[in-house]
Every structure is written in structure tokens, then in C-alpha cells.
Design a protein around this motif. Structure first.
Motif, PDB file in Angstrom:
ATOM      1  N   MET A   1       0.882  -0.920   0.006  1.00 17.99           N
ATOM      2  CA  MET A   1       0.127  -0.018  -0.074  1.00 17.99           C
ATOM      3  C   MET A   1       0.806   1.244  -0.058  1.00 17.99           C
ATOM      4  O   MET A   1       1.900   1.259   0.816  1.00 17.99           O
ATOM      5  CB  MET A   1      -1.088   0.063   1.145  1.00 17.99           C
ATOM      6  N   MET A   3       1.213   5.262   0.492  1.00 20.68           N
ATOM      7  CA  MET A   3       0.655   6.477   1.282  1.00 20.68           C
ATOM      8  C   MET A   3       0.573   7.788   0.320  1.00 20.68           C
ATOM      9  O   MET A   3       0.024   8.666   0.563  1.00 20.68           O
ATOM     10  CB  MET A   3       1.462   6.557   2.619  1.00 20.68           C
ATOM     11  N   PHE A   4       1.204   7.447  -0.762  1.00 17.07           N
ATOM     12  CA  PHE A   4       1.314   8.800  -1.843  1.00 17.07           C
ATOM     13  C   PHE A   4       0.170   8.670  -2.907  1.00 17.07           C
ATOM     14  O   PHE A   4       0.068   9.563  -3.682  1.00 17.07           O
ATOM     15  CB  PHE A   4       2.880   9.094  -2.133  1.00 17.07           C
ATOM     16  N   PHE A  29      10.018   5.172  -6.305  1.00 16.71           N
ATOM     17  CA  PHE A  29      10.724   4.215  -5.560  1.00 16.71           C
ATOM     18  C   PHE A  29      10.943   2.842  -6.540  1.00 16.71           C
ATOM     19  O   PHE A  29      11.428   1.932  -6.163  1.00 16.71           O
ATOM     20  CB  PHE A  29       9.739   3.608  -4.484  1.00 16.71           C
ATOM     21  N   GLU A  32       9.866  -2.245  -9.603  1.00 19.72           N
ATOM     22  CA  GLU A  32       9.760  -3.241  -8.554  1.00 19.72           C
ATOM     23  C   GLU A  32       9.179  -3.093  -7.347  1.00 19.72           C
ATOM     24  O   GLU A  32       8.146  -3.627  -7.164  1.00 19.72           O
ATOM     25  CB  GLU A  32      11.142  -4.145  -8.100  1.00 19.72           C
ATOM     26  N   LEU A  33       9.445  -1.910  -6.685  1.00 18.46           N
ATOM     27  CA  LEU A  33       8.608  -1.569  -5.460  1.00 18.46           C
ATOM     28  C   LEU A  33       7.333  -1.117  -5.863  1.00 18.46           C
ATOM     29  O   LEU A  33       6.300  -1.239  -5.026  1.00 18.46           O
ATOM     30  CB  LEU A  33       9.513  -0.415  -5.017  1.00 18.46           C
ATOM     31  N   ARG A  35       5.192  -2.121  -8.012  1.00 17.22           N
ATOM     32  CA  ARG A  35       4.331  -3.345  -7.914  1.00 17.22           C
ATOM     33  C   ARG A  35       4.114  -3.882  -6.805  1.00 17.22           C
ATOM     34  O   ARG A  35       2.981  -4.180  -6.548  1.00 17.22           O
ATOM     35  CB  ARG A  35       5.192  -4.482  -8.812  1.00 17.22           C
ATOM     36  N   ILE A  36       4.849  -3.906  -5.717  1.00 19.46           N
ATOM     37  CA  ILE A  36       4.469  -4.312  -4.463  1.00 19.46           C
ATOM     38  C   ILE A  36       3.522  -3.207  -3.717  1.00 19.46           C
ATOM     39  O   ILE A  36       2.624  -3.596  -3.165  1.00 19.46           O
ATOM     40  CB  ILE A  36       5.913  -4.405  -3.369  1.00 19.46           C
ATOM     41  N   LEU A  37       3.917  -2.002  -3.970  1.00 17.60           N
ATOM     42  CA  LEU A  37       3.357  -0.822  -3.183  1.00 17.60           C
ATOM     43  C   LEU A  37       1.661  -0.739  -3.884  1.00 17.60           C
ATOM     44  O   LEU A  37       0.867  -0.479  -2.896  1.00 17.60           O
ATOM     45  CB  LEU A  37       3.840   0.406  -3.638  1.00 17.60           C
ATOM     46  N   LYS A  39      -0.401  -3.276  -4.811  1.00 17.13           N
ATOM     47  CA  LYS A  39      -0.874  -4.592  -4.606  1.00 17.13           C
ATOM     48  C   LYS A  39      -2.168  -4.288  -3.790  1.00 17.13           C
ATOM     49  O   LYS A  39      -3.134  -4.935  -4.119  1.00 17.13           O
ATOM     50  CB  LYS A  39       0.002  -5.322  -3.985  1.00 17.13           C
TER      51      LYS A  39
ATOM     52  N   ILE B 113       3.053   0.246   7.032  1.00 18.53           N
ATOM     53  CA  ILE B 113       2.784   1.090   5.961  1.00 18.53           C
ATOM     54  C   ILE B 113       4.174   1.516   5.610  1.00 18.53           C
ATOM     55  O   ILE B 113       4.851   2.510   6.053  1.00 18.53           O
ATOM     56  CB  ILE B 113       1.752   2.299   6.202  1.00 18.53           C
ATOM     57  N   PRO B 114       4.611   1.059   4.258  1.00 16.95           N
ATOM     58  CA  PRO B 114       5.842   1.600   3.885  1.00 16.95           C
ATOM     59  C   PRO B 114       5.973   3.088   3.635  1.00 16.95           C
ATOM     60  O   PRO B 114       5.279   3.699   3.223  1.00 16.95           O
ATOM     61  CB  PRO B 114       6.182   0.718   2.514  1.00 16.95           C
ATOM     62  N   MET B 146      10.718  -5.366   4.531  1.00 16.17           N
ATOM     63  CA  MET B 146      10.218  -3.948   4.536  1.00 16.17           C
ATOM     64  C   MET B 146       8.858  -3.981   5.357  1.00 16.17           C
ATOM     65  O   MET B 146       7.901  -3.489   4.790  1.00 16.17           O
ATOM     66  CB  MET B 146       9.744  -3.813   2.630  1.00 16.17           C
ATOM     67  N   LEU B 179      11.405   2.345   2.533  1.00 14.98           N
ATOM     68  CA  LEU B 179      11.082   2.577   1.164  1.00 14.98           C
ATOM     69  C   LEU B 179      12.415   3.287   0.225  1.00 14.98           C
ATOM     70  O   LEU B 179      12.441   3.141  -0.872  1.00 14.98           O
ATOM     71  CB  LEU B 179       9.710   3.531   1.231  1.00 14.98           C
ATOM     72  N   ASP B 180      13.044   4.040   1.126  1.00 16.40           N
ATOM     73  CA  ASP B 180      13.987   4.740   0.370  1.00 16.40           C
ATOM     74  C   ASP B 180      15.538   4.105   0.462  1.00 16.40           C
ATOM     75  O   ASP B 180      16.250   4.730   0.273  1.00 16.40           O
ATOM     76  CB  ASP B 180      14.163   6.278   0.620  1.00 16.40           C
ATOM     77  N   PHE B 261       9.961 -12.939  -9.954  1.00  8.59           N
ATOM     78  CA  PHE B 261       9.847 -11.378  -9.573  1.00  8.59           C
ATOM     79  C   PHE B 261      10.665 -11.311  -8.392  1.00  8.59           C
ATOM     80  O   PHE B 261      11.258 -10.331  -8.091  1.00  8.59           O
ATOM     81  CB  PHE B 261       8.383 -11.145  -9.142  1.00  8.59           C
ATOM     82  N   LYS B 264      14.110 -10.964  -9.326  1.00  8.60           N
ATOM     83  CA  LYS B 264      14.634  -9.709  -9.902  1.00  8.60           C
ATOM     84  C   LYS B 264      14.422  -8.662  -8.975  1.00  8.60           C
ATOM     85  O   LYS B 264      15.615  -7.677  -8.992  1.00  8.60           O
ATOM     86  CB  LYS B 264      13.332  -9.217 -10.772  1.00  8.60           C
ATOM     87  N   LEU B 265      13.559  -8.696  -7.914  1.00  7.44           N
ATOM     88  CA  LEU B 265      13.655  -7.627  -6.586  1.00  7.44           C
ATOM     89  C   LEU B 265      15.001  -7.628  -6.068  1.00  7.44           C
ATOM     90  O   LEU B 265      15.623  -6.657  -5.833  1.00  7.44           O
ATOM     91  CB  LEU B 265      12.380  -7.773  -5.841  1.00  7.44           C
ATOM     92  N   ALA B 268      17.422  -6.185  -8.221  1.00  6.60           N
ATOM     93  CA  ALA B 268      17.504  -4.611  -8.306  1.00  6.60           C
ATOM     94  C   ALA B 268      17.893  -4.217  -7.068  1.00  6.60           C
ATOM     95  O   ALA B 268      18.340  -3.078  -7.074  1.00  6.60           O
ATOM     96  CB  ALA B 268      15.995  -4.471  -8.879  1.00  6.60           C
ATOM     97  N   TRP B 269      17.647  -4.913  -5.859  1.00  5.18           N
ATOM     98  CA  TRP B 269      17.949  -4.072  -4.646  1.00  5.18           C
ATOM     99  C   TRP B 269      18.604  -5.101  -3.999  1.00  5.18           C
ATOM    100  O   TRP B 269      18.339  -5.529  -2.653  1.00  5.18           O
ATOM    101  CB  TRP B 269      16.392  -4.000  -4.064  1.00  5.18           C
TER     102      TRP B 269
END
Lengths: 89, 305
Positions: A1, A3-4, A29, A32-33, A35-37, A39, B113-114, B146, B179-180, B261, B264-265, B268-269
């Protein structure tokens, strides 16, 4: 989820990169992120104008982004106790 | 998760040695939580709910007991907030807490909440952290990555994960990165121990109850050093390195949904695999932190003469 992520007039826009629509290519972000955010999503009753920390409605938040009064907008949410494996939000 | 007594928890964090000489005299600690213990006193309190100030959820009262056990002479202030608490009420609570000029604030409330730390709660904690150490629970969302969310992601928060009383990482302790991409938690401390003043057998698992141990150490250092940044760095840099023991099945992506996936994540990270996202700088070491703080304080005093 995320928040923005703001839902306005049936479309999702990015509260960090307004007026760009929420998408993997513009997500601050990364793909890849993103896609998670996206969801899941959560509905907010109020929205924060940042960095000034003013709580307003969605329409006021959009106006503030358009006028430049707000640098970015964050959805308001609740937090809970960190006990017994329950991470409420 | 292994259970034990609070003495076991204080032993592995080297707090028992500190407690031989320290009672917390002169420390001011604020607990922002679900209320106060019926059988303990507080120096002052604020109630941001329409219920009694007494804790009926066995949360804030347990945290108060932990702090009172470690630092019996500390001044303790409490702010009762609802559970769950809207973010604007939490910001009000933090604002009220600062009126008591606390050395440390215990916040065993968090979310998954990220965030990149730019949300209002995290940003406000960053702002207040120049005057006080704010210890925030990492959360109980592990072993997923996360799962540390707002406001535990705040850059200047002292974010606390959990181990058992033997110093082994608790599988449910929330993990970074933010998240960052910043690693979190900052440190870990034990949870799931018996507090004899409360009950002879019951234990309370969760990062909620590891956080007050860090809060007590932060209060001692802040009282003596009067600098939140230095206090937090001392706590981090004196932490004890602990092994990360994964129990259960061997971790593999075979048969996992969306394995491509996930792969890949990770590619990438790669920072996802940074061990600091599980244990931060390690297990809190109170004795070493106090020793380093004393040495810094003496050098500062000598330099000013």
C-alpha cells in the motif's frame, strides 16, 4: 500500500510527483517496488499537505498541489501496538 | 521463542552491571502508550482518550513496569493514546511529551505502511529528535522484508527490533529496508520475559517490550551527554554483533509463487540482503554504551576547563 497514491476523479495520481499518474515508470521508488506498493490500497479520510503538516480533504489537497502550496501529499492513517505479532494499521 | 526472566534479558544486554550503580536518578522518560499501571506512580500524565488513564490492555502498564524495574528512580510521564491511534493524535501526543523535556520517549506503536520517512509522523520524530531520543518499536511483521513502516522508519528514531532472551533474532521482528533503501532497525533487544512484579509466569512477546530496554539506556546517555545524536550513535556503535540463525526450512525460492519477480527484486535491490535490515547494529550493550558515554563526558568536561 502506498501512502502517496491518491485516487482523484477515478484515476490514481502520485502525491509525490503530482500531476503525474501513478505508474511503474514514474514511481519515485522504482518499478519493482511500485508493483508491491500498488498490490493493495487503503482509503484515507484526510490528507496531509507536506512539508507544512496541514490536514485537509482530498479536494483541498489536490488544489494545494496544483497551486504549489504543498510540495507533496500523504494519506492520513492509523497505527497500532507492536505486540504479539499484530501489526495493525 | 525462548522465554526467560527480565534478569535474563538484562544480563545479555549487560544492563545488570549498569544497574549496580545506576537507578535512573535525574532521567525523565515519557511513555506514549495505552495507559499506566494501577500499582505504579507516574510524575504526570495526559489522557488523549475518553477512557480511564489506567491501562486495561496490558501494554502501556507492562512497558511502565519494565522501565520502573530497570530505572526505579527515573521520572516517568505517560500519555495515553487510543489503539489504533490516528496519525494526527500521535503527533499531538509527541508535541505534548516535549513539554516535560524528556531525555527519552518510548513509542511502542508502529505500522507496516511503507515509507521513505517523509510522512508527517516520521518527519515530526526527526524534528523532535534533536532534543530527545525517541525509541520506536520496529514492529512484528517479520520474516517479511520491508515490514518496518511509519513512524519506525524515521531517520532519527532509535528503532528497536527483538531477540529472545538468549540473543537470537526473533523471527517476527520486522525487517528493513525502508522505502528509500535505508537499513532499519537500529538495534535489537530481548523480548518475551517474565516480569515478577506483574506475574510469575506470563511473558509478553513483541518489539513493544524490547523497546523500553533501549529507552532506558537512551535516557541514561541523554542525561549524561545532553546530545541525542551522540547518544544514539554510542548505542549503535557499542551494540554486540549477533549471529543470524534461521530456524525452520532452508530458505529457497523453489516452488515459491512469483519466484522470478522476487529474484528480480533482489537483483535490483541487493540491499535487501544487508544483515542490518534484520538486527541493525546488533544487540544492545548497556555496559559498553555507558562506559563510552562516561569517557566522552569526561573528555568534554576536561576540554572545557
Amino acid at each position: 500500500m502506498c501512502m502517496f497514491r491518491l485516487k482523484h476523479n477515478g484515476e490514481y495520481v502520485c502525491g509525490k510527483r503530482y500531476p503525474l499518474k501513478c505508474s511503474p515508470t514514474i514511481c519515485p521508488f522504482g518499478r519493482e517496488l511500485h508493483r508491491i506498493l500498488v498490490k493493495t490500497d487503503f482509503k484515507a479520510e484526510a490528507f496531509w499537505l507536506m512539508p507544512g503538516r496541514h490536514l485537509v480533504s482530498l479536494e483541498e489537497a489536490i488544489e494545494a498541489l496544483q497551486s504549489g502550496e504543498a510540495d507533496y501529499v500523504v494519506k492520513s492513517f492509523s497505527i497500532g501496538v507492536a505486540r504479539n505479532g499484530k501489526g495493525k494499521h | 521463542m525462548a522465554k526467560g526472566s527480565i534478569e535474563d534479558a538484562l544480563n545479555i544486554t549487560k544492563f545488570l552491571e549498569v544497574m549496580k550503580e545506576e537507578t535512573g536518578d535525574g532521567c525523565r522518560i515519557v511513555i506514549i502508550d495505552s495507559g499506566i499501571a494501577e500499582d505504579l506512580e507516574v510524575d504526570d500524565y495526559i489522557n488523549l482518550t475518553d477512557e480511564s488513564i489506567i491501562d486495561v490492555d496490558d501494554h502501556g502498564s507492562i512497558i511502565q513496569h519494565i522501565i520502573a524495574h530497570i530505572l526505579p528512580e527515573a521520572e516517568i510521564y505517560a500519555i495515553k493514546i487510543p489503539d489504533p491511534v490516528p496519525d494526527h493524535i500521535l503527533i499531538s501526543a509527541l508535541n505534548e511529551a516535549m513539554k516535560w523535556k524528556p531525555h527519552a520517549i518510548n513509542l511502542s506503536f508502529t505500522s507496516e505502511i511503507p515509507s521513505d520517512g517523509s510522512d508527517p509522523c516520521s518527519a515530526y520524530i526527526d524534528y523532535l529528535s534533536k532534543d530527545s531520543v525517541i525509541a520506536v518499536s520496529a514492529g512484528n511483521g517479520g520474516p517479511r522484508f520491508m515490514t518496518i513502516g511509519s513512524p519506525a522508519v524515521a531517520k532519527e528514531a532509535l528503532t528497536v527490533g527483538a531477540t529472545d532472551v538468549r540473543g537470537r533474532l526473533w523471527v517476527k521482528s520486522s525487517r528493513g529496508p525502508t522505502l528509500d533503501g535505508r537499513w532499519k532497525p537500529n538495534i535489537v533487544a530481548p523480548t518475551n520475559f517474565v516480569i515478577p512484579e506483574v506475574d510469575e509466569e506470563e511473558t509478553w512477546p513483541g518489539t513493544s517490550f524490547s523497546t523500553p530496554i533501549a529507552t532506558c539506556l537512551a535516557a541514561l546517555l541523554m542525561r549524561d551527554l545532553e546530545n541525542s545524536f551522540i547518544a544514539r550513535r554510542v548505542i549503535e556503535l557499542t551494540a554486540t554483533s549477533i549471529p543470524i540463525i534461521f530456524t525452520g526450512r532452508k530458505i529457497t525460492l523453489k516452488g515459491v509463487r512469483k519466484a522470478s519477480f522476487i529474484k528480480k527484486l533482489f537483483e535490483a535491490w541487493p540491499r535487501l540482503m544487508d544483515s542490518r535490515n534484520l538486527i541493525g547494529m546488533g544487540l544492545l550493550n548497556a555496559s559498553e554504551a555507558v562506559r563510552v558515554a562516561d569517557s566522552l563526558r569526561l573528555k568534554t568536561v576536561a576540554g572545557n576547563q
